[in-house]
Design a protein around this motif. Structure first.
Motif, PDB file in Angstrom:
ATOM      1  N   LEU A 347       0.901  -1.251   0.033  1.00 15.21           N
ATOM      2  CA  LEU A 347      -0.027  -0.047   0.089  1.00 15.21           C
ATOM      3  C   LEU A 347       0.790   1.213   0.008  1.00 15.21           C
ATOM      4  CD1 LEU A 347      -2.654  -0.893   2.799  1.00 15.21           C
ATOM      5  CD2 LEU A 347      -2.943  -0.871   0.240  1.00 15.21           C
ATOM      6  N   SER A 348       2.030   1.177   0.867  1.00  8.89           N
ATOM      7  CA  SER A 348       2.908   2.452   0.680  1.00  8.89           C
ATOM      8  C   SER A 348       3.488   2.708  -0.669  1.00  8.89           C
ATOM      9  CB  SER A 348       4.003   2.044   1.835  1.00  8.89           C
ATOM     10  OG  SER A 348       3.297   1.900   3.095  1.00  8.89           O
ATOM     11  N   TYR A 349       3.955   1.623  -1.374  1.00 14.14           N
ATOM     12  CA  TYR A 349       4.539   1.565  -2.651  1.00 14.14           C
ATOM     13  C   TYR A 349       3.363   2.251  -3.666  1.00 14.14           C
ATOM     14  CZ  TYR A 349       7.020   0.376  -7.014  1.00 14.14           C
ATOM     15  OH  TYR A 349       7.414   0.591  -8.055  1.00 14.14           O
ATOM     16  N   ILE A 350       2.157   1.779  -3.308  1.00 11.28           N
ATOM     17  CA  ILE A 350       1.350   2.398  -4.378  1.00 11.28           C
ATOM     18  C   ILE A 350       0.826   3.674  -4.175  1.00 11.28           C
ATOM     19  CG2 ILE A 350      -1.242   2.074  -5.191  1.00 11.28           C
ATOM     20  CD1 ILE A 350      -0.866  -0.954  -4.690  1.00 11.28           C
ATOM     21  N   SER A 351       0.874   4.275  -3.045  1.00 15.83           N
ATOM     22  CA  SER A 351       0.233   5.569  -2.356  1.00 15.83           C
ATOM     23  C   SER A 351       1.418   6.309  -2.592  1.00 15.83           C
ATOM     24  CB  SER A 351      -0.372   5.543  -1.132  1.00 15.83           C
ATOM     25  OG  SER A 351       0.469   4.885   0.030  1.00 15.83           O
ATOM     26  N   MET A 352       2.781   6.080  -2.497  1.00 17.04           N
ATOM     27  CA  MET A 352       3.727   7.000  -2.354  1.00 17.04           C
ATOM     28  C   MET A 352       3.766   8.360  -3.228  1.00 17.04           C
ATOM     29  SD  MET A 352       6.165   7.550  -0.003  1.00 17.04           S
ATOM     30  CE  MET A 352       6.710   6.170   0.558  1.00 17.04           C
ATOM     31  N   PRO A 353       3.477   8.020  -4.531  1.00 20.10           N
ATOM     32  CA  PRO A 353       3.383   9.353  -5.541  1.00 20.10           C
ATOM     33  C   PRO A 353       2.365  10.201  -4.714  1.00 20.10           C
ATOM     34  CG  PRO A 353       3.574   7.367  -6.809  1.00 20.10           C
ATOM     35  CD  PRO A 353       3.455   6.802  -5.291  1.00 20.10           C
ATOM     36  N   PHE A 354       1.268   9.807  -4.670  1.00 18.58           N
ATOM     37  CA  PHE A 354       0.143  10.773  -4.154  1.00 18.58           C
ATOM     38  C   PHE A 354       0.487  11.512  -2.710  1.00 18.58           C
ATOM     39  CE2 PHE A 354      -3.549  10.876  -1.125  1.00 18.58           C
ATOM     40  CZ  PHE A 354      -4.526  11.810  -2.118  1.00 18.58           C
ATOM     41  N   PHE A 355       1.265  10.535  -1.865  1.00 17.89           N
ATOM     42  CA  PHE A 355       1.678  11.204  -0.527  1.00 17.89           C
ATOM     43  C   PHE A 355       2.622  12.179  -0.874  1.00 17.89           C
ATOM     44  CE2 PHE A 355       4.439  11.043   3.220  1.00 17.89           C
ATOM     45  CZ  PHE A 355       3.241  11.295   4.190  1.00 17.89           C
ATOM     46  N   ASN A 356       3.586  11.805  -1.830  1.00 14.28           N
ATOM     47  CA  ASN A 356       4.541  12.939  -2.087  1.00 14.28           C
ATOM     48  C   ASN A 356       4.128  14.280  -2.891  1.00 14.28           C
ATOM     49  OD1 ASN A 356       6.826  11.622  -1.366  1.00 14.28           O
ATOM     50  ND2 ASN A 356       7.089  10.594  -3.240  1.00 14.28           N
ATOM     51  N   VAL A 357       3.117  14.227  -3.248  1.00 11.72           N
ATOM     52  CA  VAL A 357       2.184  15.523  -4.010  1.00 11.72           C
ATOM     53  C   VAL A 357       1.500  16.146  -2.877  1.00 11.72           C
ATOM     54  CG1 VAL A 357       0.239  16.130  -5.254  1.00 11.72           C
ATOM     55  CG2 VAL A 357       1.861  14.382  -6.330  1.00 11.72           C
ATOM     56  N   ILE A 358       1.260  15.612  -1.733  1.00 10.52           N
ATOM     57  CA  ILE A 358       0.516  16.282  -0.769  1.00 10.52           C
ATOM     58  C   ILE A 358       1.716  16.977   0.203  1.00 10.52           C
ATOM     59  CG2 ILE A 358      -0.787  16.236   1.343  1.00 10.52           C
ATOM     60  CD1 ILE A 358      -2.401  13.848   0.037  1.00 10.52           C
ATOM     61  N   GLU A 360       4.828  17.519  -0.879  1.00 10.09           N
ATOM     62  CA  GLU A 360       5.686  18.290  -1.586  1.00 10.09           C
ATOM     63  C   GLU A 360       7.146  17.536  -1.159  1.00 10.09           C
ATOM     64  OE1 GLU A 360       4.891  22.327  -0.757  1.00 10.09           O
ATOM     65  OE2 GLU A 360       3.286  22.457  -2.050  1.00 10.09           O
ATOM     66  N   LYS A 361       7.214  16.311  -1.041  1.00 15.10           N
ATOM     67  CA  LYS A 361       8.742  15.529  -0.713  1.00 15.10           C
ATOM     68  C   LYS A 361       8.966  14.749  -1.766  1.00 15.10           C
ATOM     69  CE  LYS A 361       9.012  16.167   4.246  1.00 15.10           C
ATOM     70  NZ  LYS A 361       9.917  16.812   4.125  1.00 15.10           N
ATOM     71  N   SER A 362      10.050  14.109  -1.776  1.00 16.41           N
ATOM     72  CA  SER A 362      10.385  12.883  -2.820  1.00 16.41           C
ATOM     73  C   SER A 362      10.908  11.756  -2.181  1.00 16.41           C
ATOM     74  CB  SER A 362      11.666  13.405  -3.584  1.00 16.41           C
ATOM     75  OG  SER A 362      11.273  14.766  -4.369  1.00 16.41           O
ATOM     76  N   LEU A 363       9.827  11.223  -1.156  1.00 16.86           N
ATOM     77  CA  LEU A 363      10.071  10.097  -0.369  1.00 16.86           C
ATOM     78  C   LEU A 363       9.940   8.840  -1.232  1.00 16.86           C
ATOM     79  CD1 LEU A 363       7.881  10.880   3.036  1.00 16.86           C
ATOM     80  CD2 LEU A 363      10.390  11.432   2.389  1.00 16.86           C
ATOM     81  N   ALA A 364      10.603   7.783  -0.928  1.00 20.38           N
ATOM     82  CA  ALA A 364      10.697   6.425  -1.573  1.00 20.38           C
ATOM     83  C   ALA A 364      10.679   5.421  -0.778  1.00 20.38           C
ATOM     84  CB  ALA A 364      11.808   6.732  -3.030  1.00 20.38           C
ATOM     85  N   LEU A 365      10.400   4.171  -1.000  1.00 21.73           N
ATOM     86  CA  LEU A 365      10.708   3.008  -0.247  1.00 21.73           C
ATOM     87  C   LEU A 365      11.938   2.432  -0.916  1.00 21.73           C
ATOM     88  CD1 LEU A 365       7.057   1.309   0.084  1.00 21.73           C
ATOM     89  CD2 LEU A 365       8.267   2.780   1.595  1.00 21.73           C
ATOM     90  N   ASP A 366      12.935   2.933  -0.300  1.00 19.62           N
ATOM     91  CA  ASP A 366      14.319   2.352  -0.735  1.00 19.62           C
ATOM     92  C   ASP A 366      14.558   1.121  -0.092  1.00 19.62           C
ATOM     93  OD1 ASP A 366      16.896   2.053  -1.579  1.00 19.62           O
ATOM     94  OD2 ASP A 366      17.639   4.028  -1.212  1.00 19.62           O
ATOM     95  N   LEU A 367      14.491   0.050  -0.667  1.00 14.96           N
ATOM     96  CA  LEU A 367      14.878  -1.250   0.149  1.00 14.96           C
ATOM     97  C   LEU A 367      16.227  -1.608   0.270  1.00 14.96           C
ATOM     98  CD1 LEU A 367      12.453  -3.854  -2.037  1.00 14.96           C
ATOM     99  CD2 LEU A 367      11.965  -2.188   0.281  1.00 14.96           C
ATOM    100  N   THR A 368      17.206  -0.844  -0.256  1.00 14.50           N
ATOM    101  CA  THR A 368      18.675  -0.931   0.151  1.00 14.50           C
ATOM    102  C   THR A 368      19.060   0.157   1.305  1.00 14.50           C
ATOM    103  OG1 THR A 368      19.158   0.857  -1.417  1.00 14.50           O
ATOM    104  CG2 THR A 368      18.831  -1.409  -2.252  1.00 14.50           C
ATOM    105  N   GLU A 369      17.759   0.860   1.717  1.00 16.55           N
ATOM    106  CA  GLU A 369      18.258   1.725   2.843  1.00 16.55           C
ATOM    107  C   GLU A 369      18.019   1.236   4.279  1.00 16.55           C
ATOM    108  OE1 GLU A 369      19.341   5.138   5.244  1.00 16.55           O
ATOM    109  OE2 GLU A 369      19.290   5.161   2.689  1.00 16.55           O
ATOM    110  N   PRO A 370      19.131   1.325   5.003  1.00 15.46           N
ATOM    111  CA  PRO A 370      18.692   0.689   6.311  1.00 15.46           C
ATOM    112  C   PRO A 370      17.834   1.493   7.262  1.00 15.46           C
ATOM    113  CG  PRO A 370      21.121   0.994   5.957  1.00 15.46           C
ATOM    114  CD  PRO A 370      20.415   1.426   4.874  1.00 15.46           C
ATOM    115  N   ARG A 371      17.754   2.594   7.067  1.00 15.81           N
ATOM    116  CA  ARG A 371      16.719   3.527   7.702  1.00 15.81           C
ATOM    117  C   ARG A 371      15.387   3.112   7.556  1.00 15.81           C
ATOM    118  NH1 ARG A 371      16.224  10.043   6.745  1.00 15.81           N
ATOM    119  NH2 ARG A 371      15.123   9.145   4.822  1.00 15.81           N
ATOM    120  N   PHE A 372      14.995   2.603   6.300  1.00 15.71           N
ATOM    121  CA  PHE A 372      13.710   1.873   6.125  1.00 15.71           C
ATOM    122  C   PHE A 372      13.421   0.608   6.883  1.00 15.71           C
ATOM    123  CE2 PHE A 372      11.332  -1.306   3.456  1.00 15.71           C
ATOM    124  CZ  PHE A 372      10.288  -0.782   3.449  1.00 15.71           C
TER     125      PHE A 372
END
Length: 786
Positions: A347-358, A360-372
Motif C-alpha cells: 500500500l505504501s509503494y502504491i500510495s507514495m506518489p500521491f503522498f509526495n504530492v501532498i 511536496e517531498k520526494s520520499l521513496a521506499l528504498d529497500l537498500t536503505e537501512p533506515r527504511f
C-alpha cells in the motif's frame, strides 16, 4: 515444534476467513498509516544532518526587544556581528556570513539564464560540507570577482567540462560585471536547508547594503570549539550588540544549524516550536492509529477466543503446557502481523506518489536503505507486542474444564477490557475528527478573511536583470492593452515582508525614545488604489505632487507606535534618503501571515527601486492579458517569463496548514475505518453469541426495532462515553494549536457536537448490518440445532 505452530497458525487463518480478513485489513491500514508517517518524520528530522561538524555549527539569531519588553527573533544579523564574535569570543573557531538567495542574470556567450546566487565569506566551503568537484575550498572566494558554480550550472555553461578559469557575466544592480569561475561544487543534498546554484564573495553585495548593526541583511554562522557549552556560549554573545555596537535593544543567541528547520518559532529569543509541532502532531496521529489497529486485534482475538475453547481444553487434557499454548497463539499473532506488514508495504509503494504530492517531498521506499528497515522493524515489533502478548496469554490461561464446556462467555474481566479498548479507540477517533474539523475551519477563515486589500484579478510579474532597466517602457506597453485595467509596481510581494528596520527618525520623536522597528514597503504610484488599500487620514501618493517620490505614508499600527496625534506633514528620514513628509495614513492591512499581528509599516514611493510589476486585469480577460505580458517580456529579455496570481500566492503562504489539513483528514478517515472494522467484528461476534436468544425473543413477539435497540445499545453507550471523555481533551489541544495564529476562529461547542454526531452515526451504521441481519433471520434456522 515451531514449524508445527506456523502450520496451525495458517490453518486457523484459512478456517476463520472472516475473522482473519477483518484483523489483517485493520492492522494493514494501521501499519500503512504509521509507516508513511514514520518515513515523513524521518525525512523531517534529517535536515542538515550531513555536515561533518553538524554538532558544532550554529546560526546566530538576533532578538529585537521592543519598549513593551517583547522580543522579536529572526536569523538576520548586521555586517559587523561576524567580526565582533570572532574577536571577542575565544570559544568560536570560525565565522561565516552569507546573504539570502538572489536571482541573478548570468551569461556566457549566447547563453543567458537566471541563477540563484548567495554571497558568502571565504571560509564557506570549509565550514559547510558541500564537496567541491573542482577547485580549492580555502581559496575559491578570496578574489572579489570570483564565483563558484554548481555542477549543473557549470555543465550548462560549459558542456565540455572545463569550467575553471572561465569568465561568466553577472548583472548586479543593473550593471553587468565579469566573474572568474574558481571552483565547482557537487549537487546539493535534498535535505540541505541551504539551497543555491552559485556562490560569490560576500562583499559583492555590499554596495547594495551597508555595514551598520541595524541593517540585518546577513545570516551569520559559527563553528564553536569541541565540547563547548552552547547555553554558556549564547550568554557570552548575548550583549555584544550593546557593548560593541551600542544597540541596547538587540541581543544575540545561538541555534544549532540542524535545529533551524524544525525550531523556527521564537519567544523572547528562545525557540518554542515551528515545524517540530507538525512532527509531534503526526507522530501522535501515527501512534493513535497504530494503537487503534492493535486494540482492534486484541478485542477481536479475545472475543473470538471462545470459538477455540474446546481446542485449548483438549490440548491441555492431552498434556500441552501453558508455555506451549502461549507460543502457539503468539506465533499466530506474528503471522497475522507479518502478512499485514507485507500488505502495508505494498500500500505504501502504491500510495507514495500521491503522498509526495501532498507533502511536496520526494520520499521513496528504498529497500537498500537501512533506515527504511529500521522504521519498518520498529513498527512491526510494536504491533506484535501490542497485539500479540495479551491475547496469547489470555487464551493460554483458559481452565481446561471451563474450556471444554465453553463456559468462558461470562468472563467479566475480559468483557470490561474489550469495552475499555472500544472506548479508548473512539476517544482517539473523536480527538482526530474534532481536530481535523478545527483545522479545516481555521483554513477556511484564513482564505476568506478580509485582508484589507483587494487580491482579485491581480497578477504580479517579477522583472529580471534584463527587463528592470526597461520597467517604465514595459509598464506603458502593458497599460495600453485592452485586457489590462491598471499597472503599478512594488519592491515586495505583499505576502511575506520578512525584514524590518529601526533607522527611521521623524519630527516630534523624543531624543530618548526607545528604538522602534518598522516594516518597509517600497512602491510605485497607483498601487494602493489598485489593491484598494484604504487611506484613513491625509492622501495617497500622487504624480501631481513632484515631491511624493521623497514622501512617506504609514499604517495605523505605525501611527500608534510613533505616538503622533497629527502625523500629516511631519518630516521623516531613514536609509540615507533626503527626507520627506508623511502625507497619509492607510488602514491596517495584512502583508504577512495571519500567524502574526499587523506590524508597524512605512510606505515609500520610489518607482525606480521597484522590481515587481502588479497588473490588474479586466474580468474575463486574464488569459489574453497573460499572453500579452509574455509577449512584452520576450521583447526585452531572453530569460524565462514568470508570473503569479496574488490570491493564489497568498493562499500558498499557508501550504503547511493545508498539508496538515489534507493529511489529518486522510489519517483520521483511516482511523475511523479501522475502528469501525473492529466494531463490526465485535458486533458480528455478539450477534452470533446471542443468535438463539434473538430467535426465542422473535417467537415471543419481539419486533425488529426492539431487537435492533437490544443489540446496539451497548455499543452506543460505549461510543457515547468515549465522546464525553474526548471533548474536553480535544478542546484543550485545539485551543493550544489555534493560538499559533494571531487571527483565528473561536472554538465553539457545536464543533465538537458535530464531530460527535458524525462519529455516532458512523458507529450506528457499522453495527446495524450485523444486528439487522440477525434480527431478520428466520428463528427456525437459529434453533434448528437445539
Amino acid at each position: 515444534m515451531l514449524k508445527n505452530h506456523f502450520k496451525i497458525a495458517f490453518r486457523n487463518l484459512l478456517k476463520r476467513k472472516g475473522y482473519a480478513t477483518i484483523n489483517i485489513v485493520g492492522l494493514s491500514l494501521g501499519l500503512w498509516c504509521t509507516l508513511m508517517i514514520g518515513l515523513w518524520i524521518a525525512d523531517e528530522l534529517d535536515k542538515d544532518g550531513f555536515h561533518t561538524n553538524g554538532d558544532r555549527i550554529c546560526q546566530v539569531m538576533s532578538t529585537f526587544v521592543s519598549e513593551d519588553g517583547i522580543g522579536d527573533s529572526w536569523n538576520g544579523t548586521g555586517y559587523p556581528v561576524g567580526e565582533a564574535l570572532l574577536d571577542n569570543v575565544p570559544e568560536i573557531e570560525k565565522v561565516v556570513r552569507t546573504t539570502g538567495q538572489r536571482d541573478v542574470v548570468t551569461s556566457f556567450g549566447e547563453k543567458t539564464i537566471n541563477t540563484k546566487v548567495i554571497g558568502a565569506d571565504g571560509g564557506f566551503f570549509e565550514l559547510f560540507s558541500f564537496p567541491l568537484k573542482e577547485g580549492d575550498g580555502k581559496k575559491c572566494l578570496n578574489d572579489l570577482k570570483s564565483i563558484v558554480l554548481s555542477e549543473e550550472k557549470a555543465q550548462l555553461f560549459f558542456p565540455d567540462g572545463n569550467a575553471l578559469g572561465k569568465t561568466i557575466n553577472l548583472i548586479l544592480d543593473e550593471t553587468e560585471e565579469p566573474f572568474l569561475v574558481t571552483a565547482v561544487f557537487e549537487s546539493l543534498p535534498d535535505n540541505s536547508t541551504l539551497q543555491f546554484e552559485a556562490v560569490v564573495p560576500l562583499d559583492t553585495f555590499l554596495p547594495m547594503n551597508n555595514k551598520s548593526w541595524g541593517n540585518t541583511w546577513l545570516q551569520t554562522y559559527i563553528l564553536n570549539e569541541k565540547n563547548a557549552d552552547l547555553t554558556e556560549l549564547s550568554k557570552k554573545i548575548n550583549d555584544i550588540p550593546n557593548t560593541i555596537g551600542g544597540d541596547a535593544n538587540r541581543t544575540l543567541s545561538l541555534q544549532l544549524l540542524k535545529d533551524r528547520y524544525l525550531y523556527s518559532k521564537f519567544e523572547n529569543g528562545t525557540p518554542i516550536g515551528g515545524r517540530i509541532d507538525n512532527v509531534i502532531l503526526f507522530g501522535i496521529i501515527a501512534v493513535f492509529t497504530l494503537l487503534i489497529a492493535c486494540f482492534n486485534f486484541v478485542n477481536l482475538t479475545t472475543a473470538w477466543a471462545i470459538k477455540r475453547s474446546k481446542e485449548v481444553g483438549i490440548k491441555k487434557v492431552l498434556g500441552a503446557g501453558k508455555l506451549s499454548l502461549l507460543t502457539q497463539f503468539f506465533v499466530e499473532s506474528i503471522v497475522l502481523v507479518f502478512i499485514s506488514v507485507l500488505v502495508a508495504v505494498v500500500l505504501s509503494y502504491i500510495s507514495m506518489p500521491f503522498f509526495n504530492v501532498i507533502t511536496e517531498k520526494s520520499l521513496a521506499l528504498d529497500l537498500t536503505e537501512p533506515r527504511f528497515y529500521g522504521i519498518l522493524s520498529t513498527i512491526a515489533l510494536a504491533a506484535i507486542l501490542l497485539s500479540g502478548i495479551y491475547p496469547a496469554y489470555s487464551m493460554a490461561s483458559f481452565r481446561s474444564t471451563n474450556a471444554l464446556h465453553e463456559k468462558l462467555q461470562g468472563n467479566g474481566a475480559e468483557s470490561a477490557l474489550r469495552k475499555g479498548l472500544v472506548v479508548f479507540q473512539f476517544i482517539l477517533c473523536m480527538a482526530l475528527i474534532s481536530g481535523t474539523l478545527v483545522v479545516y475551519l481555521q483554513l477556511d477563515f484564513i482564505q476568506n478573511k478580509n485582508l484589507g486589500l483587494n487580491k482579485e484579478n491581480i497578477i504580479f510579474m517579477p522583472l529580471d536583470g534584463q527587463t528592470i532597466s526597461q520597467s517604465k517602457t514595459i509598464k506603458d506597453e502593458l497599460a495600453n492593452f485592452a485586457g489590462i485595467k491598471n499597472v503599478s509596481a512594488a519592491g515586495t510581494n505583499f505576502i511575506d515582508m520578512g525584514g524590518s528596520t529601526q533607522d527611521p527618525t521623524w519630527e516630534g520623536r523624543p531624543t530618548n525614545d526607545a528604538i522602534k522597528s518598522f516594516s518597509i514597503i517600497t512602491l510605485d504610484f497607483e498601487l494602493l488604489e489598485m489593491l484598494n488599500i484604504q487611506v484613513v487620514e491625509g492622501r495617497s501618493f500622487s504624480k501631481t505632487f513632484a515631491t511624493d517620490t521623497l514622501n512617506y505614508m504609514i499604517n495605523e499600527a505605525a501611527l500608534k507606535l510613533m505616538n503622533l496625534d497629527d502625523p500629516i506633514g511631519k518630516s521623516m528620514q531613514f536609509w540615507g534618503d533626503e527626507g520627506g513628509k508623511i502625507v497619509g495614513v492607510v488602514k491596517d492591512f495584512h502583508f504577512n501571515s495571519l500567524h502574526n499581528q499587523i506590524a508597524p509599516m512605512i510606505l515609500r514611493c520610489r518607482p525606480n527601486e521597484t522590481w515587481l510589476l502588479y497588473i490588474k486585469t479586466t474580468v474575463g480577460s486574464t488569459q489574453d492579458a497573460i499572453a500579452h505580458m509574455q509577449k512584452t517580456h520576450e521583447k526585452f529579455s531572453d530569460l524565462p517569463f514568470s508570473y503569479h496570481f496574488l490570491d493564489q500566492a497568498i493562499e500558498n503562504g499557508y501550504r503547511e496548514e493545508q498539508k496538515i489539513q489534507q493529511l489529518s483528514t486522510i489519517f483520521t478517515s483511516l482511523a475511523i475505518i479501522i475502528s469501525c472494522l473492529g466494531l463490526f467484528g465485535l458486533a458480528m461476534f455478539t450477534a452470533n453469541q446471542r443468535i438463539k436468544e434473538i430467535a426465542v425473543r422473535k417467537i415471543l413477539g419481539a419486533n425488529i426495532v426492539g431487537l435492533f435497540k437490544l443489540l446496539s445499545k451497548d455499543f452506543i453507550k460505549l461510543v457515547g462515553l468515549a465522546l464525553l471523555i474526548a471533548v474536553p481533551i480535544s478542546w484543550y489541544v485545539m485551543q493550544h494549536w489555534i493560538q499559533n495564529f494571531a487571527f483565528h476562529i473561536t472554538i465553539q461547542w457545536w464543533m465538537f457536537l458535530s464531530a460527535g454526531v458524525l462519529l455516532l452515526a458512523i458507529a450506528l451504521v457499522t453495527v446495524s448490518y450485523q444486528t439487522l441481519k440477525v434480527a431478520t433471520t428466520n428463528p427456525s434456522k437459529s434453533l434448528r440445532t437445539e
